[in-house]
Design an enzyme around this catalytic site. Structure first.
Site, PDB file in Angstrom:
ATOM      1  N   HIS A 174       0.854  -1.194   0.000  1.00 19.64           N
ATOM      2  CA  HIS A 174       0.000   0.000   0.000  1.00 19.64           C
ATOM      3  C   HIS A 174       0.888   1.241   0.000  1.00 19.64           C
ATOM      4  O   HIS A 174       1.681   1.454   0.922  1.00 19.64           O
ATOM      5  CB  HIS A 174      -0.931  -0.004   1.208  1.00 19.64           C
ATOM      6  CG  HIS A 174      -2.034  -1.008   1.052  1.00 19.64           C
ATOM      7  ND1 HIS A 174      -2.542  -1.742   2.094  1.00 19.64           N
ATOM      8  CD2 HIS A 174      -2.725  -1.400  -0.064  1.00 19.64           C
ATOM      9  CE1 HIS A 174      -3.498  -2.541   1.635  1.00 19.64           C
ATOM     10  NE2 HIS A 174      -3.635  -2.353   0.326  1.00 19.64           N
ATOM     11  N   ALA A 175       0.720   2.054  -1.054  1.00 18.91           N
ATOM     12  CA  ALA A 175       1.643   3.146  -1.330  1.00 18.91           C
ATOM     13  C   ALA A 175       1.818   4.107  -0.150  1.00 18.91           C
ATOM     14  O   ALA A 175       2.935   4.447   0.217  1.00 18.91           O
ATOM     15  CB  ALA A 175       1.155   3.900  -2.562  1.00 18.91           C
ATOM     16  N   ARG A 176       0.700   4.532   0.437  1.00 24.60           N
ATOM     17  CA  ARG A 176       0.782   5.596   1.443  1.00 24.60           C
ATOM     18  C   ARG A 176       1.313   5.131   2.787  1.00 24.60           C
ATOM     19  O   ARG A 176       1.579   5.955   3.666  1.00 24.60           O
ATOM     20  CB  ARG A 176      -0.615   6.186   1.627  1.00 24.60           C
ATOM     21  CG  ARG A 176      -1.629   5.174   2.151  1.00 24.60           C
ATOM     22  CD  ARG A 176      -3.027   5.727   2.027  1.00 24.60           C
ATOM     23  NE  ARG A 176      -4.042   4.801   2.515  1.00 24.60           N
ATOM     24  CZ  ARG A 176      -5.339   5.076   2.498  1.00 24.60           C
ATOM     25  NH1 ARG A 176      -5.762   6.227   2.020  1.00 24.60           N
ATOM     26  NH2 ARG A 176      -6.208   4.205   2.950  1.00 24.60           N
ATOM     27  N   GLU A 177       1.492   3.833   2.958  1.00 21.89           N
ATOM     28  CA  GLU A 177       1.943   3.308   4.243  1.00 21.89           C
ATOM     29  C   GLU A 177       3.469   3.351   4.309  1.00 21.89           C
ATOM     30  O   GLU A 177       4.156   2.329   4.365  1.00 21.89           O
ATOM     31  CB  GLU A 177       1.353   1.900   4.443  1.00 21.89           C
ATOM     32  CG  GLU A 177      -0.170   1.950   4.495  1.00 21.89           C
ATOM     33  CD  GLU A 177      -0.869   0.602   4.308  1.00 21.89           C
ATOM     34  OE1 GLU A 177      -0.192  -0.439   4.321  1.00 21.89           O
ATOM     35  OE2 GLU A 177      -2.108   0.603   4.133  1.00 21.89           O
ATOM     36  N   ARG A 203      -3.211   4.735  -2.277  1.00 22.07           N
ATOM     37  CA  ARG A 203      -3.035   3.394  -1.696  1.00 22.07           C
ATOM     38  C   ARG A 203      -2.734   2.330  -2.753  1.00 22.07           C
ATOM     39  O   ARG A 203      -1.976   1.402  -2.531  1.00 22.07           O
ATOM     40  CB  ARG A 203      -4.339   3.050  -0.957  1.00 22.07           C
ATOM     41  CG  ARG A 203      -4.559   1.581  -0.609  1.00 22.07           C
ATOM     42  CD  ARG A 203      -5.910   1.450   0.101  1.00 22.07           C
ATOM     43  NE  ARG A 203      -6.376   0.086   0.234  1.00 22.07           N
ATOM     44  CZ  ARG A 203      -6.234  -0.664   1.338  1.00 22.07           C
ATOM     45  NH1 ARG A 203      -5.602  -0.183   2.380  1.00 22.07           N
ATOM     46  NH2 ARG A 203      -6.728  -1.871   1.379  1.00 22.07           N
ATOM     47  N   ASN A 246      -3.536  -5.474  -2.389  1.00 22.14           N
ATOM     48  CA  ASN A 246      -3.762  -6.469  -1.340  1.00 22.14           C
ATOM     49  C   ASN A 246      -5.188  -7.047  -1.397  1.00 22.14           C
ATOM     50  O   ASN A 246      -5.709  -7.567  -0.420  1.00 22.14           O
ATOM     51  CB  ASN A 246      -3.471  -5.887   0.047  1.00 22.14           C
ATOM     52  CG  ASN A 246      -3.006  -6.960   1.028  1.00 22.14           C
ATOM     53  OD1 ASN A 246      -2.344  -7.932   0.625  1.00 22.14           O
ATOM     54  ND2 ASN A 246      -3.369  -6.815   2.293  1.00 22.14           N
ATOM     55  N   ARG A 247      -5.791  -6.947  -2.589  1.00 26.07           N
ATOM     56  CA  ARG A 247      -7.056  -7.638  -2.867  1.00 26.07           C
ATOM     57  C   ARG A 247      -6.957  -8.389  -4.191  1.00 26.07           C
ATOM     58  O   ARG A 247      -7.942  -8.905  -4.691  1.00 26.07           O
ATOM     59  CB  ARG A 247      -8.219  -6.628  -2.982  1.00 26.07           C
ATOM     60  CG  ARG A 247      -8.482  -5.797  -1.755  1.00 26.07           C
ATOM     61  CD  ARG A 247      -9.059  -6.624  -0.609  1.00 26.07           C
ATOM     62  NE  ARG A 247      -9.367  -5.777   0.553  1.00 26.07           N
ATOM     63  CZ  ARG A 247      -8.474  -5.377   1.443  1.00 26.07           C
ATOM     64  NH1 ARG A 247      -7.210  -5.767   1.344  1.00 26.07           N
ATOM     65  NH2 ARG A 247      -8.822  -4.602   2.458  1.00 26.07           N
ATOM     66  N   HIS A 303       2.547  -3.528   6.563  1.00 24.59           N
ATOM     67  CA  HIS A 303       1.579  -2.460   6.291  1.00 24.59           C
ATOM     68  C   HIS A 303       1.580  -1.501   7.483  1.00 24.59           C
ATOM     69  O   HIS A 303       2.297  -1.700   8.442  1.00 24.59           O
ATOM     70  CB  HIS A 303       0.164  -3.049   6.181  1.00 24.59           C
ATOM     71  CG  HIS A 303      -0.087  -3.888   4.974  1.00 24.59           C
ATOM     72  ND1 HIS A 303      -0.910  -3.487   3.956  1.00 24.59           N
ATOM     73  CD2 HIS A 303       0.356  -5.118   4.620  1.00 24.59           C
ATOM     74  CE1 HIS A 303      -0.968  -4.430   3.027  1.00 24.59           C
ATOM     75  NE2 HIS A 303      -0.202  -5.442   3.408  1.00 24.59           N
ATOM     76  N   SER A 304       0.715  -0.489   7.406  1.00 24.50           N
ATOM     77  CA  SER A 304       0.388   0.284   8.592  1.00 24.50           C
ATOM     78  C   SER A 304      -1.066   0.727   8.442  1.00 24.50           C
ATOM     79  O   SER A 304      -1.571   0.770   7.326  1.00 24.50           O
ATOM     80  CB  SER A 304       1.300   1.511   8.736  1.00 24.50           C
ATOM     81  OG  SER A 304       1.002   2.494   7.753  1.00 24.50           O
ATOM     82  N   TYR A 331     -11.290  -6.699   9.919  1.00 27.44           N
ATOM     83  CA  TYR A 331     -12.365  -7.022   8.972  1.00 27.44           C
ATOM     84  C   TYR A 331     -11.868  -8.131   8.059  1.00 27.44           C
ATOM     85  O   TYR A 331     -10.656  -8.287   7.872  1.00 27.44           O
ATOM     86  CB  TYR A 331     -12.735  -5.780   8.133  1.00 27.44           C
ATOM     87  CG  TYR A 331     -11.541  -4.982   7.643  1.00 27.44           C
ATOM     88  CD1 TYR A 331     -10.685  -5.467   6.661  1.00 27.44           C
ATOM     89  CD2 TYR A 331     -11.250  -3.722   8.176  1.00 27.44           C
ATOM     90  CE1 TYR A 331      -9.602  -4.743   6.214  1.00 27.44           C
ATOM     91  CE2 TYR A 331     -10.143  -2.979   7.746  1.00 27.44           C
ATOM     92  CZ  TYR A 331      -9.330  -3.504   6.765  1.00 27.44           C
ATOM     93  OH  TYR A 331      -8.232  -2.785   6.319  1.00 27.44           O
ATOM     94  N   GLU A 390       0.792  -4.825  10.835  1.00 30.21           N
ATOM     95  CA  GLU A 390       0.254  -3.469  10.693  1.00 30.21           C
ATOM     96  C   GLU A 390       1.041  -2.638  11.695  1.00 30.21           C
ATOM     97  O   GLU A 390       0.854  -2.760  12.903  1.00 30.21           O
ATOM     98  CB  GLU A 390      -1.249  -3.419  11.025  1.00 30.21           C
ATOM     99  CG  GLU A 390      -2.130  -4.194  10.059  1.00 30.21           C
ATOM    100  CD  GLU A 390      -2.327  -3.505   8.716  1.00 30.21           C
ATOM    101  OE1 GLU A 390      -1.992  -2.315   8.576  1.00 30.21           O
ATOM    102  OE2 GLU A 390      -2.833  -4.183   7.795  1.00 30.21           O
TER     103      GLU A 390
END
Ligand code: 0X9
Ligand code: ZN
Length: 444
Positions: A201-204, A258, A275-276, A328-329, A380, A403
């Protein structure tokens, strides 16, 4: 607290009539073409206590607001089962959403009255520190993609017996997919592999920073002739940026990006949630078929070159991989399979034991607490994740998702002075997990 009945159909109408003049799916741009969040507010919505009626109403309300997507973009990925859920509202809808939440007795606080200001100050701080080092790698600030790539190359040039870089694919925008192999015994292809990846995820940004921090620790130890098993009995395969297009875009154009940056047929929106997109349980829970959403699963499994090349590469070394961790974060969680649904793996105890050892060693460094569990139980369900795929298809027994920091205060805008503390504690956590996994294979 009085329980407000949930008039679902009526409520759906209310939600649908709300919309942002400029929705998140067609955001505003500043003079430099960058996405601008001026006037966007961030609300932190408390999740209440589990099992309470309030929580189920709240989850329902949030779910409907979330699926109406045009209204606002979650800072996270949707209602969380823990802590609070952060949502971002466009200026036009701030009052409407707030009164809606009040109507349903859902407690919230305004976390930011203008999110662009938070982005600006985070960026100013990072740029100020970056300016002091002129493109050389360090862990005082979040580094640009080019700096990370150059650092990887320079490590390989400096320590050719220990570090090698392999390009195993290329992205939608034709950037190389690169893995850094670190082997104290000389990359002869016989050692068990520990796989670490960041930046799916880019923004993490903290995930990429932590992964390079860990790589640097291993290299430093290998170069110094450290005799510890975690250096000498395994090879480390490290991918700091599994989504390099997205990472670059989050620096140049949209701090909250993201996804990947692929062009989607018949849509004005770009990118797939990497990540999906992995080819296991693709398209089931926690995934979206809408290209404009954050959790868009893509047109088909492994549609993204970043994912398909990683799958192919991991399969080519799968027999040697003993432990695979995706970083991730945020939220400070240490997650184990499955993430696609609340289904228990038969060897849960083996994985939980390793995760608990990791979380304990991590906490011992700075007192930072991580929760161990599966995504459906603590956040989730989400299908098509890297670690589910690695477990199910590549047959890696020990797959985990970290995370990283924090628990909600700054989230993706985690101050750069937390990179080193995060690196130190996460390194300790990873070392303990590698030891746990090695112990398992010694005895089994
Ligand atoms: O939604 C996600 O992809 C992850 N959370 S994040 O806030 N970093 O986007 C959770 C994924 C958890 N599961 C696995 N990776 N298996
Ligand atoms: Zn993530």
């Amino acid at each position: 607290m009085g329980v407000v009945p949930m008039p679902s159909s009526q409520f759906a109408l209310t939600v649908n009539t709300l919309s942002c003049l400029m929705s998140m799916t067609s955001p505003k741009f500043d003079n430099n073409g960058r996405t601008n969040y001026d006037g966007f507010q961030v609300l932190s919505i408390s999740n209440g206590s589990p099992q309470s009626d309030v929580l189920s109403i709240q989850t329902n309300v949030l779910q409907q607001l979330y699926s109406s997507n045009k209204l606002f973009n979650f800072m996270g990925e949707g209602p969380n089962r823990i802590g609070a859920t952060d949502v971002m509202i466009c200026p036009e809808q701030a009052d409407n959403v707030k009164s809606l939440l009040s109507t349903y007795d859902i407690p919230f606080t305004v976390k930011s009255a203008n999110f662009q200001q938070n982005i600006d100050s985070h960026e100013e701080e990072n740029n100020r520190i970056l300016a002091q080092s002129e493109g050389t790698m360090n862990w005082m600030a979040y580094q640009k993609l080019a700096t990370i790539q150059n650092w990887m190359d320079s490590m390989a040039t400096k320590y050719p017996k220990i570090v090698t870089i392999q390009t195993y694919g290329s992205t939608s925008e034709k950037r190389p997919m690169r893995v850094m192999k670190i082997s104290a015994t000389g990359n002869n292809g016989s050692m068990p592999i520990i796989w670490l990846d960041g930046g799916i995820h880019a923004r993490e940004w903290i995930s990429t920073a932590t992964v390079t921090y860990i790589a640097n620790e291993i290299i430093t130890r290998a170069v110094a002739g450290d005799k510890n098993d975690i250096v000498n009995k395994v090879d480390w395969y490290v991918v700091p940026n599994l989504n390099p297009d997205g990472y670059e875009y989050s620096f140049t154009s949209d701090r909250l990006w993201r996804k990947t940056r692929s062009k989607i047929a018949n849509s004005t929106c770009y990118g797939v949630d990497p990540n999906r997109n992995w080819d296991f349980q693709w398209g089931s829970k926690g995934t979206s078929d809408n290209p404009c959403e954050l959790t868009y699963r893509g047109p088909r499994p492994a549609s993204e070159p970043e994912v398909s090349s990683s799958q192919k590469y991991i399969l080519s070394i799968k027999n040697r991989i003993r432990l695979l961790i995706s970083f991730h974060s945020d939220s400070q969680l240490l997650l184990l399979p499955w993430s696609y649904d609340d289904v228990t793996i038969p060897d849960k105890n083996d994985l939980e034991k390793v995760a608990r050892q990791g979380a304990q060693a991590l906490e011992a460094v700075n007192g930072t607490k991580y929760i161990v569990g599966t995504p459906p139980k603590i956040i989730y369900p989400c299908a098509g994740t890297s670690t589910d795929w690695a477990r199910a298809v590549a047959n890696v027994k020990f797959t985990f998702t970290y995370e990283l920091r924090d628990t909600g205060k700054d989230k993706f805008l985690l101050p750069p002075n937390q990179i080193i503390p995060s690196g130190k504690e996460t390194w300790a956590g990873v070392v303990a997990m590698v030891q746990g996994v090695m112990d398992f294979y010694k005895n089994n």
